[in-house]
Design an enzyme around this catalytic site. Structure first.
Site: not given
Length: 668
Positions: A284, A392, A395, A459
């Protein structure tokens, strides 16, 4: 209930709710301490952390008083324990001793769960689990070629303990829970059956204790401590979220799903703000606004969203807490002082996300949290009609950044997902949409429960592998649910496709079966959509997805009941078997099947090529097979499981029994 200290055997016992928590004896100390020197390397959200502990002490002597203990080494005090209410704290008197290992008492055959969202193991016994939010890795199994290749490329293979969402909380089959109230690097160590260790990289550690007569009350107490999510809205549980990222063509493809009889609640287009092509796959464009790239990929998006809404279909999008240097919002954020900085100057700290760099939005600054919530999530997304998104990442906070509040990045790193969740919740609340708009996250840490309404399992590889495939999403939901996360789901079909690993039709079919029995059913095209099968690639796969979306929709009244239950009790919707059958020790490590509420038992097929699977039916009382209507007695059974008929059972005496009996009609 309060923590109590009693002198015993030349040492002491620490009690809570009449259960021994710590047992210190001169020949078996409850505390070890040392100094440490950490070395941290990060690449693409994967961390390699090493330590060089030295000057280790295991003080054996102690002086016990009513509410405290002093540990001595060679006659000199070196550490102190203090109790208050349901907590106790341990402090090294020399702050240079910044590594503490606390050994909690364990009893024979005691099972341990927790550690946040664990992907590989529900029961933690026999293993050690570092608490550090990171990419979980691709493969996550050092014996596989895929993991080896990913380790070579970017330290990205991962291991069984890597997770987006760690949490330094564990609960045991004595119905006792322990929470380390800290965000620093820590480790839950369950390798020794005689004790459960917690290592913390700080000179002080504060622990909270919880106790109950059984697991249901204990889970409820933990959910109350960390925060409960609002009930999911009706639209989110009443059909499938169709994930497509084909630009304007996504709307055309959605019509094919609808024509096939799919129950559709939302269209999710993560590419709404634009895309870029990389060697990893289609990524993206990280510039979260209705700008030129968005207009090019989705012309007239605002009007398209309104049209969908008129058909009772929501539009969902994507955002993360980073901004690409070549995006339009980067300059605005830089001018507003919204980025974390490099240590040696006032330049934004840039992180390589794989062939493009991004600034890290600094959420330790209140003005920045407000700016991101209003400027991006509010004006660019909610105000144009977007009613949900994947929130999203979270981390990747490096350990050498300079933060606005002056905090140590080693301490802030694990807190970052919680701050990110808070920003998203702020935006939703600012528009009066709490309980209607839904964002979902993969990253987390202690306290994320109070802000994030829905987890997703991250994921997974597009396969059936033990540590990174379809089965890990069950373990993820069960482990996270024990710590107060009521709602979890996954990328239906998996996400990561690398080194020739691509989806099979069987995988897509089995994942649809599994996803139908989760609170939210959402498909994903994966990181390499053009190389992989999609649910609309063939008429057979489209029919499969449509059928299971109707099963998911048919379950909505039962799921609403479970949502209401979660709001009042904190119980997760997907539950480990032992939660309702605590007296059966054989159920404690079961992680390939689950209870969906109390009345439905789901045993998804997660092995490639399988057309039978073993199912454990707990007792007392019979269980009825949803697809055949046949009753089964408690026990272990080999159950036929052809594609299209995963083992699912219900209690005939359930108030929803007639509803469950009608599920086969949804497949017609």
């Amino acid at each position: 209930m309060e923590v109590r200290i009693s002198a015993a055997g030349g040492g002491f016992d620490l009690h809570f709710a009449e259960k021994i928590v710590l047992r210190h004896r001169p020949d078996c100390p409850a505390l070890a301490m040392s100094r440490g020197h950490a070395r941290v390397t990060m690449k693409l959200g994967n961390f390699h952390i090493e330590d060089e502990p030295f000057d280790r002490l295991e003080p054996s002597e102690c002086v016990v008083s009513l509410n405290s203990v002093s540990w001595l080494s060679q006659g000199e005090p070196v550490a102190r324990l203090d109790v208050q209410g349901n907590t106790f704290s341990i402090t090294a008197l020399d702050p240079a001793y910044d590594r503490l290992i606390v050994r909690f008492h364990a009893e024979a055959d005691e099972t341990v769960w927790g550690g946040g969202e664990q992907m590989s193991y529900l029961a933690l016994n026999g293993r050690s689990f570092p608490m550090w939010t990171s990419e979980p890795g691709v493969g996550r199994d050092k014996t596989t070629e895929l993991t080896r290749l990913m380790d070579e490329q970017a330290m990205a293979g991962g291991d069984y303990w890597n997770t987006n969402y760690p949490q330094p909380t564990f609960m045991t089959s004595r119905w006792l829970a322990v929470h380390l109230d800290a965000s620093c690097y820590s480790v839950i160590d369950c390798r020794d059956p005689a004790w459960h260790g917690v290592e913390t990289w700080n000179c002080a550690a504060r622990f909270e204790l919880f106790s109950a007569q059984g697991p249901i009350d204990l889970v409820s107490s933990l959910s109350r401590r960390f925060g409960r999510q609002p009930a999911l809205p009706d639209w989110a549980i009443s059909g499938a979220v169709v994930g497509l990222k084909a630009g304007a063509r996504s709307f055309e493809r959605l019509e094919h799903y609808l024509a096939a009889g799919t129950a559709v609640s939302a269209l999710w287009c993560e590419d709404w703000a634009g895309v870029r092509e990389t060697s990893f796959g289609r990524r993206l464009f990280w510039d979260w606004q209705l700008g030129s790239r968005s207009e090019q990929r989705y012309p007239g998006l605002r009007e398209r969203i309104a049209d969908l809404a008129s058909r009772d279909i929501r539009f969902m999008a994507y955002a993360n807490p980073y901004l690409a240097v070549d995006g339009e919002l980067f300059a605005e954020a830089r001018a507003g002082g919204h980025f974390a900085l490099r240590q040696d100057d006032d330049e934004p700290y840039l992180v390589d996300f794989g062939e493009f760099d991004c600034g890290v939005v600094d959420f330790t600054r209140a003005e920045t949290r407000a700016w991101f919530a209003e400027r991006i999530l509010g004006r660019e997304m909610l105000d144009i009609g977007i009613r949900g998104w994947m929130a999203d990442f979270g981390e990747y906070l490096p350990t050498d950044v300079r933060l606005a509040d002056g905090s140590d990045p080693m301490e802030a790193h694990n807190r970052w997902p919680v701050l990110w969740a808070e920003v998203n919740a702020m935006a939703v609340a600012s528009r009066g949409l709490t309980g209607d708009a839904v964002f979902f996250m993969r990253a987390g840490f202690s306290g994320v429960q109070a802000h994030c309404p829905l987890l997703w399992a991250g994921d997974q590889s597009v396969d059936f592998t033990r540590h990174d495939g379809i089965g890990t999403v069950i373990t993820a939901a069960l482990s996270a649910g024990l710590l107060g996360n009521a709602y979890s789901h996954s990328d239906c079909g998996g996400y990561t496709s690398l080194h020739g690993n691509v989806r099979s039709a069987e995988l897509l079919e089995r994942w649809a079966e599994l996803a139908a029995f989760a609170p939210v059913m959402r498909s994903h095209e994966g990181n390499r959509p053009d190389s992989n099968l999609q649910y609309d690639s063939t008429p057979e796969l489209l029919t499969c997805f449509a059928r299971w979306s109707r099963v998911h929709a048919r379950l909505a009244p039962y799921v609403r009941h479970l949502c209401n239950e979660a709001a009042t009790t904190g119980l997760p919707l997907q539950r480990p078997m032992f939660l309702h059958y605590p007296g059966d020790a054989t159920l404690r490590a079961v992680q390939t099947q689950y209870l969906y509420g109390q009345d439905l038992l789901v045993a998804p097929v997660i092995e490639e090529g399988a057309n039978m699977r073993e199912v454990i039916l707990p007792g007392p009382g019979v269980w009825r097979h949803v697809w055949t209507g046949q009753d089964h007695q408690p026990g272990t059974h080999q159950v036929a499981a052809p594609i299209g008929q995963p083992p699912v059972f219900y209690r005939p005496g359930s108030a929803f029994a007639d509803h469950f009996a009608s599920l086969p009609e949804a497949l017609a």
